[in-house]
Scaffold this active site. Structure first.
Site, PDB file in Angstrom:
ATOM      1  N   GLY A  62       9.618  -2.185   5.668  1.00 33.62           N
ATOM      2  CA  GLY A  62      10.851  -1.641   6.229  1.00 33.62           C
ATOM      3  C   GLY A  62      10.690  -1.181   7.662  1.00 33.62           C
ATOM      4  O   GLY A  62      11.193  -0.125   8.052  1.00 33.62           O
ATOM      5  N   SER A 115      11.671  -2.650  10.589  1.00 32.70           N
ATOM      6  CA  SER A 115      12.518  -3.218  11.644  1.00 32.70           C
ATOM      7  C   SER A 115      13.419  -2.189  12.303  1.00 32.70           C
ATOM      8  O   SER A 115      13.977  -2.441  13.363  1.00 32.70           O
ATOM      9  CB  SER A 115      13.378  -4.351  11.069  1.00 32.70           C
ATOM     10  OG  SER A 115      14.249  -3.872  10.061  1.00 32.70           O
ATOM     11  N   VAL A 139      10.665  -6.472  -0.671  1.00 31.02           N
ATOM     12  CA  VAL A 139       9.680  -5.806  -1.513  1.00 31.02           C
ATOM     13  C   VAL A 139      10.187  -5.559  -2.922  1.00 31.02           C
ATOM     14  O   VAL A 139       9.387  -5.254  -3.825  1.00 31.02           O
ATOM     15  CB  VAL A 139       9.211  -4.477  -0.881  1.00 31.02           C
ATOM     16  CG1 VAL A 139       8.501  -4.727   0.441  1.00 31.02           C
ATOM     17  CG2 VAL A 139      10.371  -3.499  -0.711  1.00 31.02           C
ATOM     18  N   SER A 198      11.959  11.660  -0.057  1.00 28.03           N
ATOM     19  CA  SER A 198      13.068  12.307   0.630  1.00 28.03           C
ATOM     20  C   SER A 198      13.144  13.737   0.123  1.00 28.03           C
ATOM     21  O   SER A 198      12.637  14.047  -0.966  1.00 28.03           O
ATOM     22  CB  SER A 198      14.382  11.584   0.302  1.00 28.03           C
ATOM     23  OG  SER A 198      15.513  12.379   0.591  1.00 28.03           O
ATOM     24  N   TYR A 244      19.599   7.595  -5.561  1.00 28.24           N
ATOM     25  CA  TYR A 244      18.623   7.794  -4.492  1.00 28.24           C
ATOM     26  C   TYR A 244      17.643   8.910  -4.871  1.00 28.24           C
ATOM     27  O   TYR A 244      16.421   8.752  -4.718  1.00 28.24           O
ATOM     28  CB  TYR A 244      19.364   8.142  -3.203  1.00 28.24           C
ATOM     29  CG  TYR A 244      18.507   8.193  -1.968  1.00 28.24           C
ATOM     30  CD1 TYR A 244      18.007   7.029  -1.385  1.00 28.24           C
ATOM     31  CD2 TYR A 244      18.196   9.406  -1.361  1.00 28.24           C
ATOM     32  CE1 TYR A 244      17.227   7.070  -0.234  1.00 28.24           C
ATOM     33  CE2 TYR A 244      17.427   9.467  -0.211  1.00 28.24           C
ATOM     34  CZ  TYR A 244      16.941   8.298   0.344  1.00 28.24           C
ATOM     35  OH  TYR A 244      16.170   8.343   1.481  1.00 28.24           O
ATOM     36  N   ALA A 290      16.807   9.955  -7.857  1.00 27.58           N
ATOM     37  CA  ALA A 290      15.952   9.518  -8.957  1.00 27.58           C
ATOM     38  C   ALA A 290      14.848   8.592  -8.472  1.00 27.58           C
ATOM     39  O   ALA A 290      13.677   8.723  -8.869  1.00 27.58           O
ATOM     40  CB  ALA A 290      16.788   8.828 -10.028  1.00 27.58           C
ATOM     41  N   ILE A 314      17.404  13.010   8.999  1.00 29.27           N
ATOM     42  CA  ILE A 314      16.806  12.360  10.166  1.00 29.27           C
ATOM     43  C   ILE A 314      17.865  11.502  10.862  1.00 29.27           C
ATOM     44  O   ILE A 314      18.716  10.890  10.211  1.00 29.27           O
ATOM     45  CB  ILE A 314      15.601  11.486   9.746  1.00 29.27           C
ATOM     46  CG1 ILE A 314      14.608  12.305   8.906  1.00 29.27           C
ATOM     47  CG2 ILE A 314      14.911  10.903  10.976  1.00 29.27           C
ATOM     48  CD1 ILE A 314      13.973  13.476   9.612  1.00 29.27           C
TER      49      ILE A 314
END
Length: 244
Positions: free
Chosen positions: A9, A11, A61, A139, A152, A154, A185
């Site tokens: 991840g 990019s 992935v 997170s 998200y 979980a 962020i």
């Protein structure tokens, strides 16, 4: 001789910042992307122009075959000294009852399964060398849970459990496994939030602002480097004190 890192991840967002930071510290960087080919190639070219060895590698992935092929391609650069599992997706804030099966599987597939598949593929190489560092990305919602962020939260909680289990499993092979848990962020993933929402979240953060991808990237490099040589199984919150 430089060390080699594979960043999934990479990019955009935190992953791209990590690629720049690892490169600046003298690492050779394999940049994984799934759909953002142009961005990944541009980043690889940017790093190369700065004298950093970098290669952009395509791969989803969430697909175990592609994840294994990605690791194999990265290892062609040289044995991996570090793996950073940064690939992630999120849903708009919504109730659990509004979350479809497809949405749930997509988030789990990338955010949790993708970490498992990538680490599983890299695992034998690390064990053969009896060294290395794995950095996962959770997170603050993986630590505390977030309202209307069930899928998200979980998935990211699962990343923490996987990290801690692997730290115990791989410790005897001298391989460290740690996790960063970012707070709010300034990335495209939070692009759906209004400026008023971001300002409110900044005010809720003890440091009085939201974070930058570069601040998370520096934590990743620390956990991958020998500077953290006696640290494993930890979850490092890069959240400005949001979760205390």
């Amino acid at each position: 001789m430089g060390k080699n890192v594979l960043i999934t991840g990479a990019s955009r967002g935190i992953g791209a910042a990590a690629a720049r930071e690892f490169g600046a510290q003298g690492w050779r960087v394999a940049l994984n992307y799934c759909r953002s080919r142009d961005r990944a190639l541009a980043l690889a070219a940017e790093l190369a122009s700065a004298g950093i060895e970098a290669v952009a590698l395509e791969g989803d992935v969430s697909d175990p075959v592609q994840a294994a092929a990605l690791v194999e391609a990265a290892e062609a650069m040289g044995p991996l000294d570090a793996l950073v599992c940064c690939a992630g997706v999120a849903l708009p804030q919504q109730l659990l009852t509004d979350t479809t099966d497809q949405q749930w599987r997509r988030v789990m597939g990338v955010d949790l399964d993708g970490v498992f598949y990538t680490i599983r593929a890299a695992y034998p190489g690390f064990v053969r060398r009896q060294r290395g560092s794995i950095v996962t990305v959770s997170s603050m919602w993986g630590v505390t849970g977030g309202s209307c962020e069930a899928a998200y939260s979980a998935a990211k909680a699962g990343v923490i459990g996987l990290t801690r289990a692997l730290a115990k499993e791989l410790g005897p092979s001298h391989i460290r496994v740690n996790c960063v848990a970012p707070g709010v962020i300034d990335t495209e993933m939070n692009g759906h939030l209004s400026q008023a929402d971001l300002d409110a979240l900044g005010e809720e953060t003890p440091l009085g602002r939201i974070g930058t991808p570069e601040e998370v990237a520096r934590a990743m490099v620390f956990l991958a480097s020998e500077a953290s040589s006696f640290i494993t199984g930890q979850v490092l919150g890069v959240d400005g004190g949001f979760v205390i």
